[in-house]
Design a protein around this motif. Structure first.
Motif, PDB file in Angstrom:
ATOM      1  N   ASP A 111     -35.817 -76.181  21.519  1.00 46.96           N
ATOM      2  CA  ASP A 111     -36.622 -77.234  22.148  1.00 46.96           C
ATOM      3  C   ASP A 111     -37.962 -77.357  21.450  1.00 46.96           C
ATOM      4  O   ASP A 111     -38.602 -76.350  21.128  1.00 46.96           O
ATOM      5  CB  ASP A 111     -36.888 -76.889  23.628  1.00 46.96           C
ATOM      6  CG  ASP A 111     -35.618 -76.941  24.452  1.00 46.96           C
ATOM      7  OD1 ASP A 111     -34.776 -77.802  24.165  1.00 46.96           O
ATOM      8  OD2 ASP A 111     -35.481 -76.118  25.370  1.00 46.96           O
ATOM      9  N   LYS A 163     -44.783 -73.670  31.030  1.00 48.57           N
ATOM     10  CA  LYS A 163     -45.528 -72.411  30.906  1.00 48.57           C
ATOM     11  C   LYS A 163     -44.607 -71.399  30.248  1.00 48.57           C
ATOM     12  O   LYS A 163     -44.001 -70.569  30.931  1.00 48.57           O
ATOM     13  CB  LYS A 163     -45.988 -71.926  32.273  1.00 48.57           C
ATOM     14  CG  LYS A 163     -47.153 -72.751  32.788  1.00 48.57           C
ATOM     15  CD  LYS A 163     -47.844 -72.084  33.929  1.00 48.57           C
ATOM     16  CE  LYS A 163     -49.184 -72.741  34.193  1.00 48.57           C
ATOM     17  NZ  LYS A 163     -49.862 -72.201  35.349  1.00 48.57           N
ATOM     18  N   ASN A 164     -44.455 -71.541  28.958  1.00 47.20           N
ATOM     19  CA  ASN A 164     -43.641 -70.583  28.221  1.00 47.20           C
ATOM     20  C   ASN A 164     -44.554 -69.427  27.826  1.00 47.20           C
ATOM     21  O   ASN A 164     -45.443 -69.574  26.976  1.00 47.20           O
ATOM     22  CB  ASN A 164     -43.039 -71.258  26.978  1.00 47.20           C
ATOM     23  CG  ASN A 164     -42.099 -70.325  26.241  1.00 47.20           C
ATOM     24  OD1 ASN A 164     -42.537 -69.382  25.606  1.00 47.20           O
ATOM     25  ND2 ASN A 164     -40.818 -70.580  26.347  1.00 47.20           N
ATOM     26  N   ASP A 213     -35.555 -66.818  24.029  1.00 55.65           N
ATOM     27  CA  ASP A 213     -36.754 -65.988  24.070  1.00 55.65           C
ATOM     28  C   ASP A 213     -37.514 -66.014  22.748  1.00 55.65           C
ATOM     29  O   ASP A 213     -38.553 -65.372  22.622  1.00 55.65           O
ATOM     30  CB  ASP A 213     -36.373 -64.537  24.401  1.00 55.65           C
ATOM     31  CG  ASP A 213     -35.961 -64.404  25.861  1.00 55.65           C
ATOM     32  OD1 ASP A 213     -36.393 -65.241  26.669  1.00 55.65           O
ATOM     33  OD2 ASP A 213     -35.196 -63.478  26.179  1.00 55.65           O
TER      34      ASP A 213
END
Lengths: 78, 358
Positions: free
Chosen positions: B216, B254-255, B284
């Motif tokens: 993404d 909010k990564n 991740d």
């Protein structure tokens, strides 16, 4: 479970993952299963709860819950 | 008993004249209008927006509810003397307290002339030249390792031979990027060679080849204080883009890894000024794609969710107190839209004939 805890879930079944920005739509039953998983219930407990609420065999309930959990994993929500 | 001394201080602020470039709100929008709009929302600043345009038809010249008076500037050339002369003219004849340059090509000139501009009462809040060069596309490897973020396999090439050797290592498809602008995905070696020649002709050497990574597209807009502290940041994910690859809709995210890497970047490099960190997030893993040393075109998104970075920049530039940034909410939507305005020829005529609007 950590991923599940961060999800924002609306009463209408709209699910938003704040880390990935992904959003999903789940059915009313899916919403209830999600709530069960968030509350720490295992697939057996959730299946028994489906058995009480809907006209469904234990075998079908277990299979549906397993399928739904597989969908959640596939979507990166578990 | 002596009467208590009652000291009241009333500060009157007439407002700052703030020069904003990149007011070309077109299909590949410059960041200026979003920055100007943010500044106007901080009513305490009393911002008087001075449009710094390079063409009389830049839409910002006509958006009088956001931009006050506009001036046409000379294109940023090698030494920037003409640009500086024009800014000093604006300072003398209209007012210019601070400039926020928003276009990549301008930044080296503003950085170079920042001390001289400051001596003449025109403030900026920019990285220094060392910081500016450090985040160049050919140096991202150093940054990625220091801020704990992945980098797609990257090769810097200066010839077709090097390009072909790099393709053997990276495989196809591959991203072929200019040193300053533009990136194209190439599916064959021949296509990559053609892109290489186009980029060299337009932006010079070197050209950067980068492995294509899936995931993404997420970005962060941030502001560093130059001392290693963040003055605010907002992470977003692009939900839809235009044919030119520009965001059209997006959502705040909010990564944690991406935001931590951004904090590391500000801290490690003592970044001063605004920036945009472009990332690809795959599960991740967070890949660094690019760091732009300026506000992105979507920076109003951050203002819309409560973090007015342009206002914080101006306050910091004038040594005014800047409170800790508020928290923003993930899941806020950004929707760009088109709009038309109809006006008479006054601004256009004056911009063309006199180089400034009335």
């Amino acid at each position: 479970m950590q991923k599940l805890a961060r999800l924002a879930i609306s009463e209408e079944g709209f699910v938003f993952d704040p880390a990935s920005g992904d959003s999903f739509q789940v059915s009313q039953t899916g919403l209830e299963i999600l709530a069960g998983l968030k509350n720490g219930k295992d697939d057996g407990e959730i299946s028994r709860w489906l058995l009480e609420k809907y006209e469904v065999s234990m075998e079908d309930a277990l299979r549906d819950v397993a399928d739904f959990i597989a969908c959640l994993k596939n979507a990166g929500l578990l | 008993m002596p009467e208590k001394c009652r000291l009241t201080v009333k500060r009157t602020m007439n407002g700052f004249y703030i020069g904003i470039s990149g007011i070309n709100a077109v299909d590949n929008p410059g960041p200026g209008i979003g920055v100007a709009r943010s500044l106007r929302e901080d009513t305490d600043l009393g911002a008087k927006i001075v449009g710094l345009a390079y063409d009389a038809l830049e839409p910002g010249v006509y958006m009088d509810w956001i931009v006050g008076k506009s001036f046409i500037l000379p294109y940023p050339s090698s030494d920037g003397d003409a640009l500086v002369e024009r800014l000093l003219y604006i300072k003398r004849n209209h007012g210019l307290d601070v400039v926020i340059p928003n276009l990549d090509a301008e930044l080296p000139l503003y950085i170079k002339h920042a001390p001289m501009l400051a001596d003449n009462g025109i403030r900026t809040f920019l990285p220094d030249m060392r910081q500016f060069r450090l985040r160049g596309k050919d140096r991202l490897c150093d940054i990625a390792s220091r801020i704990n973020i992945s980098l797609p396999l990257t090769k810097v090439v200066n010839s077709v031979d090097e390009l072909l050797r790099a393709i053997e290592e990276l495989g196809l498809p591959v991203m072929v990027k200019g040193i300053f602008y533009k990136a194209s995905k190439s599916y064959t070696a021949a296509e990559a060679v053609a892109h290489f020649h186009e980029l060299v002709a337009e932006w010079g050497y070197p050209v950067i080849l980068q492995q294509v990574v899936a995931g993404d597209e997420m970005n962060v807009v941030g502001l560093g204080d130059g001392e290693g502290n963040s003055l605010g940041m907002v992470g977003i994910k692009k939900l839809s883009i235009t044919a030119l690859g520009k965001i059209w809709t997006g959502v705040t995210v909010k990564n944690a890894r991406m935001l931590a890497a951004t904090e590391n970047f500000i801290h490690e490099f003592k970044w001063r000024g605004p920036f945009e960190m472009e990332c690809i997030v795959n599960g991740d893993e967070v890949f660094l794609i690019e760091i732009n040393p300026r506000f992105p075109a979507w920076s109003y998104f951050a203002t819309g969710v409560g973090i007015n970075l342009p206002s914080r920049l101006v306050r910091r530039a004038f040594e005014m107190p800047v409170p800790p940034p508020p928290r923003y909410e993930a899941g806020k939507l950004f929707v760009r839209y088109t709009y038309e305005l109809v006006t008479d020829m006054t601004n256009f005529k004056k911009a063309v004939t006199r180089g400034e609007t009335p």
